[in-house]
Structure formats: C-alpha cells, structure tokens
Write a protein that holds these residues in place. Structure first.
Motif: not given
Length: 231
Positions: A66, A89, A113
C-alpha cells in the motif's frame, strides 16, 4: 484494501537511500513492511522539501503493498489529482493546511483514493469530529512535521486514545507518525493505533545490501506493539 485492525508497520522512505529508492522499497517490503509511507513536504507548510508527483509515480511500480502518501503541503486541493494519478492508494491531508478540510477529503475520495486526515501535535481532536464519517484514516503526528529523527511527544498518546474513542466501530485506521521505536510503539498501540510509521527506526543500520537489518528493526517494532495489544 480490505480493512482490519492488525498492526501495520509503514516505513517512511524519507529515511531511505535517496539514490536507490526502488531497491529500498523492494527491500523493506521483502523484510515485512505492510505499507510504504511517502512524506510529501513543500517547504511552506513544513520547513523541508521532499517529493512531488513525478517521484511518487516513479516509486509506484516498486510498491506491491500500500502506498500511503502523506501530504504536508498547503494548499492541498490543486495537487490531489496529480498524486492520485501518480498511484497513491491513500492520500492524507492536514486539517491545518486549508480552510475546507471536508472539501479536501471529498476530493481525495473522488480521485479514487482512500482519504486520510492528519493532526499536528498542537491541534485538538475536536478539529476532525465533523469529518470522521468521510475518512478512512486519522494520522496523529507525534512530532512536529518537517524532519525525520525527532523525539516522540508523549502528550500525543492521550490524543490517540481520544481519536480511538471518536472512531468507535467505524472502519477507520489510526496511524501515528514521529519518533516510533520499540519503546514508543507499545504506548500508541495500547491507546488505539494500528498503523505505525517509522523512518530512522526501520532504516537505521541497514542497506539494500544488508536488508536483514531492516527486517530485524521491523520485527522489533511489531513485536513490541503486539505485546502491548495482548497485554
């Protein structure tokens, strides 16, 4: 990203070798990093300059976990789309960075996001009460943002506990950034944090040629944190 409250270690690549980011990112992930934390600083909102969207785009192919992008910039809104396109992310903005944090968080989500909101050490938890239902993450700064390697501000442990109370059963991560070590990690985890950003405490002593040191550092933070949760 599926939500869970397991302990996540998010090394800050601000402490990595700037000439070797791709290899550094691959090394920390191979050694157990859960997220990769990218500190974006503008020399205006905070007294340092780091990465822009092109750098984040260059990191993206190397990040398999991530990419957690923390915007310490003001204004924020004009840059959200660029950081989203670069592959973030999670994009976290500071409540102090502009007059319309609700609009900023909406824009982050509209860009595709996860939306984070951050609180500086001097900012009260009340500042985010009216946006808690549109965030995916709350980032509590346990140092004043701008530089790595600063000492942990103990008063922020109580703030983490108050954020945890505010979050309740919402699927919102509680992240802490600043001075996180095997000594301080248990304090913030016991208060309710689940994501721990660590820079120098992860990268200290290691390199891409000696990545096992990164692994040992990550394990030391994780084990101390998980012991606090069990305790």
């Amino acid at each position: 990203m599926t939500f869970d409250r397991s302990i996540k270690i998010a090394p800050s690549i601000l402490s990595a070798d700037f000439a070797n980011f791709g290899a550094e990112i691959r090394a920390i992930e191979a050694q157990g990093a859960d997220w990769v934390h990218v500190d974006v600083m503008d020399g205006h909102f905070v007294p340092n300059l780091t990465f822009g969207p092109p750098a984040v785009a260059a990191f993206r192919p190397h990040v398999k976990t991530v990419m957690d992008v923390h915007l310490m910039i003001a204004p924020v809104d004009p840059y959200i789309e660029a950081f989203a396109r670069a592959g973030a992310d999670i994009i976290t903005a500071h409540v102090e960075a502009g007059p319309h944090i609700h609009r900023t968080l909406q824009a982050i989500r509209a860009a595709g996001c996860k939306a984070g909101v951050s609180l500086n050490p001097g900012t009260p938890v009340e500042a985010i009460e009216n946006v808690i239902d549109i965030v995916d993450l709350v980032l509590v700064m346990s140092v004043n943002p701008g530089f790595g390697g600063q000492s942990f501000i103990e008063s922020q442990v109580e703030k983490v506990a108050r954020v945890r109370q505010l979050v309740g059963d919402r699927p919102v991560h509680i992240e802490v950034d600043g001075g996180i070590t095997p000594v301080t990690a248990p304090k913030v985890v016991a208060a309710g944090a689940d994501v721990l950003v660590a820079g120098s405490a992860v990268f200290k002593g290691g390199s891409v040629d000696r990545p096992e040191i990164y692994g040992a550092n990550i394990r030391a933070i994780r084990e101390a944190a998980e012991a606090a949760r069990r305790g």
